[in-house]
Design a protein around this motif. Structure first.
Motif, PDB file in Angstrom:
ATOM      1  N   HIS A  88     106.044 -39.622  -3.632  1.00 18.24           N
ATOM      2  CA  HIS A  88     104.873 -39.503  -2.744  1.00 18.24           C
ATOM      3  C   HIS A  88     105.312 -39.420  -1.281  1.00 18.24           C
ATOM      4  O   HIS A  88     106.272 -40.071  -0.871  1.00 18.24           O
ATOM      5  CB  HIS A  88     103.961 -40.720  -2.956  1.00 18.24           C
ATOM      6  N   ASN A 109      95.637 -44.320  -4.343  1.00 22.38           N
ATOM      7  CA  ASN A 109      95.975 -43.605  -5.566  1.00 22.38           C
ATOM      8  C   ASN A 109      95.734 -42.100  -5.500  1.00 22.38           C
ATOM      9  O   ASN A 109      95.189 -41.517  -6.424  1.00 22.38           O
ATOM     10  CB  ASN A 109      95.211 -44.195  -6.752  1.00 22.38           C
ATOM     11  N   TRP A 119     105.773 -43.288  -7.452  1.00 21.92           N
ATOM     12  CA  TRP A 119     105.491 -43.506  -6.026  1.00 21.92           C
ATOM     13  C   TRP A 119     106.583 -42.986  -5.110  1.00 21.92           C
ATOM     14  O   TRP A 119     106.334 -42.657  -3.960  1.00 21.92           O
ATOM     15  CB  TRP A 119     105.179 -44.981  -5.753  1.00 21.92           C
ATOM     16  N   ARG A 174     103.232 -43.489   1.809  1.00 23.67           N
ATOM     17  CA  ARG A 174     103.608 -44.108   0.527  1.00 23.67           C
ATOM     18  C   ARG A 174     103.118 -45.554   0.447  1.00 23.67           C
ATOM     19  O   ARG A 174     102.604 -46.002  -0.572  1.00 23.67           O
ATOM     20  CB  ARG A 174     105.125 -44.065   0.375  1.00 23.67           C
TER      21      ARG A 174
END
Ligand SMILES: *Cc1c(COP(=O)(O)O)cnc(C)c1O
Length: 444
Positions: free
Chosen positions: A290, A300, A287, A295
């Motif tokens: 991302h 997903n 994560w 974030r």
């Protein structure tokens, strides 16, 4: 020593007086002499401060680091989770890496977007190999050095096995010529040429941990890339030691730890480089790689941060990151160019002192290259006649902190940020005494 000051000591004093970086020594805690064996250090003039020549293994603690750590502990104590956004020292944890990324990028010669501060060295090597090592039937070999640091070798070998390949076929390790300790660039280029289109990756150290050899990174990288080979460098012993231009050299990726010449403390947070042209490379994700704006929407669908940031996985250790910051604040007071200039001179001075003492120099061989452009801040001494352990013990008793690699090598690393010419001079004297005693030339 009694009587008149020997000429070499005089030049140590003079060199220190003219050293542009001299003031930076005061930014570091210099350890007490070694008593790791529980031995009392007696009769030593180094009872208060050791001569620390082990910055290639663990860099010293910058004095500013403790305060930075306490600040974070205080924020955590006083604000708890709010520390992620509301930080009294302008270091919100949510973007803690921002406080180190600019200086880190400068040190390795990269755009800020090309580096990320994350994890640890061996893990990062695995992650970047997962991204960049994509063997096919035709192109699957990895060129490494025969004496690679074991952790690197394990990572490489296990990646090869992970892909179901035979490591004796897929790993090509280059050895020094008979009678030599270091690798010739020509030999490396020849191996690349020979295996050409079957090679997927070249993975070498910027500075070799054992011999201190500085590889010709630019030349090797450009040569390999002409053959469409991915080039990765392990910069554990190069970062903060020698000048790097990872972007300009067109290196594909690099990894490093920060507790050696970067002084971030034991197990400190590591770093990665991914060239901007490789920003789209497939990878294993988490994560923290991302896009920052979305974030926390917790959806997903992975949207990578452009550049090396997109290769991050977890939110980084704040405590480890500010430990690195403590050191980078010292680096920010100078440049790698100035550090390297002093380093070349300081290591050259060490070599000169050692070679000048013919009586003791015959008991060991310096296996680090003689040419300053082929080495960093380290000389590796290979001892003869099995005397290394005794020499090392005697050095410890005399207040020297260095590093030994069994069976016969002592590595000496004068780190230009905190080592003085006087350190190097005193070391040379202590080494002389230790070698004379260990070799039986003089009774202790
Ligand atoms: C110091 C060093 C390591 C150590 O790896 P960690 O993952 O930080 O424990 C690995 N490789 C090389 C070449 C090193 O010099």
């Amino acid at each position: 020593m009694s009587g008149a000051t020997p000429p070499a000591a005089q030049s140590a004093t003079e060199f220190d007086a003219h050293d542009q970086l001299r003031h930076l020594r005061d930014e570091f805690h210099i350890p007490k002499p070694p008593n790791s064996q529980g031995l009392q250090i007696t009769g030593s003039d180094l009872q208060q401060q050791a001569i620390y020549l082990c910055g290639n293994s663990l860099g010293l603690q910058p004095k500013g680091t403790r305060a930075l750590l306490w600040e974070e502990l205080d924020v955590w104590a006083d604000r708890g989770v709010y520390g992620h956004h509301l930080h009294p020292n302008s270091r919100p944890w949510i973007e803690i890496d921002e406080c180190v990324s600019e200086e880190m990028a400068k040190i390795v010669g990269a755009y800020r977007s090309e580096i990320a501060v994350m994890g640890t060295l061996t893990s990062n090597l695995h992650f970047l190999m997962a991204a960049f090592y994509r063997p096919t039937d035709l192109r699957y070999k990895i060129i490494v050095e025969d004496k690679a640091f074991p952790s690197d070798y394990y990572a490489i070998e296990s990646q090869v096995l992970w892909h179901g390949l035979d490591s004796s076929d897929a790993i090509i390790s280059i050895s020094p010529r008979p009678g030599q300790y270091t690798l010739d660039t020509d030999d490396i280029l020849k191996v690349i040429e020979e295996h050409g289109s079957s090679v997927a990756m070249v993975l070498l150290p910027g500075v070799q941990y054992y011999t201190g050899q500085l590889f010709e990174m630019e030349k090797i990288t450009k040569y390999a890339k002409k053959h469409d080979i991915i080039v990765g460098w392990d910069l554990a012993h190069a970062v903060g030691n020698v000048e790097l231009s990872l972007h300009d050299w067109q290196v594909d990726f690099a990894v490093w730890c920060s507790y050696k010449y970067l002084n971030s403390g034991p197990g400190g947070i590591a770093g990665i480089f991914v060239h901007e042209s490789r920003s789209d490379q497939g990878r294993l994700t988490g994560w923290w790689g991302h896009d920052r704006a979305s974030r926390f929407k917790m959806e997903n669908n992975f949207v990578a941060i452009p550049g090396a940031g997109g290769f991050q996985h977890s939110n980084p250790s704040v405590l480890a990151t500010v430990c690195l910051l403590g050191s980078l604040k010292v680096f920010a007071q100078t440049t790698m160019k100035v550090i390297r200039e002093k380093s070349i001179h300081l290591t050259g001075y060490l070599e000169e002192l050692l070679l000048a003492d013919e009586e003791t120099a015959k008991f060991y061989e310096i296996i680090t290259p003689k040419n300053p452009s082929e080495r960093g801040a380290q000389l590796s001494l290979l001892f003869k006649d099995g005397i290394m352990d005794t020499v090392f013990r005697k050095l410890e008793l005399a207040g020297i902190i260095a590093d030994k690699r069994d069976p016969d090598v002592i590595r000496i690393a004068p780190a230009p940020l905190y080592n003085s010419y006087e350190d190097v001079f005193k070391f040379s004297q202590k080494l002389r005494e230790a070698v004379l005693e260990a070799s039986g030339a003089v009774k202790p």
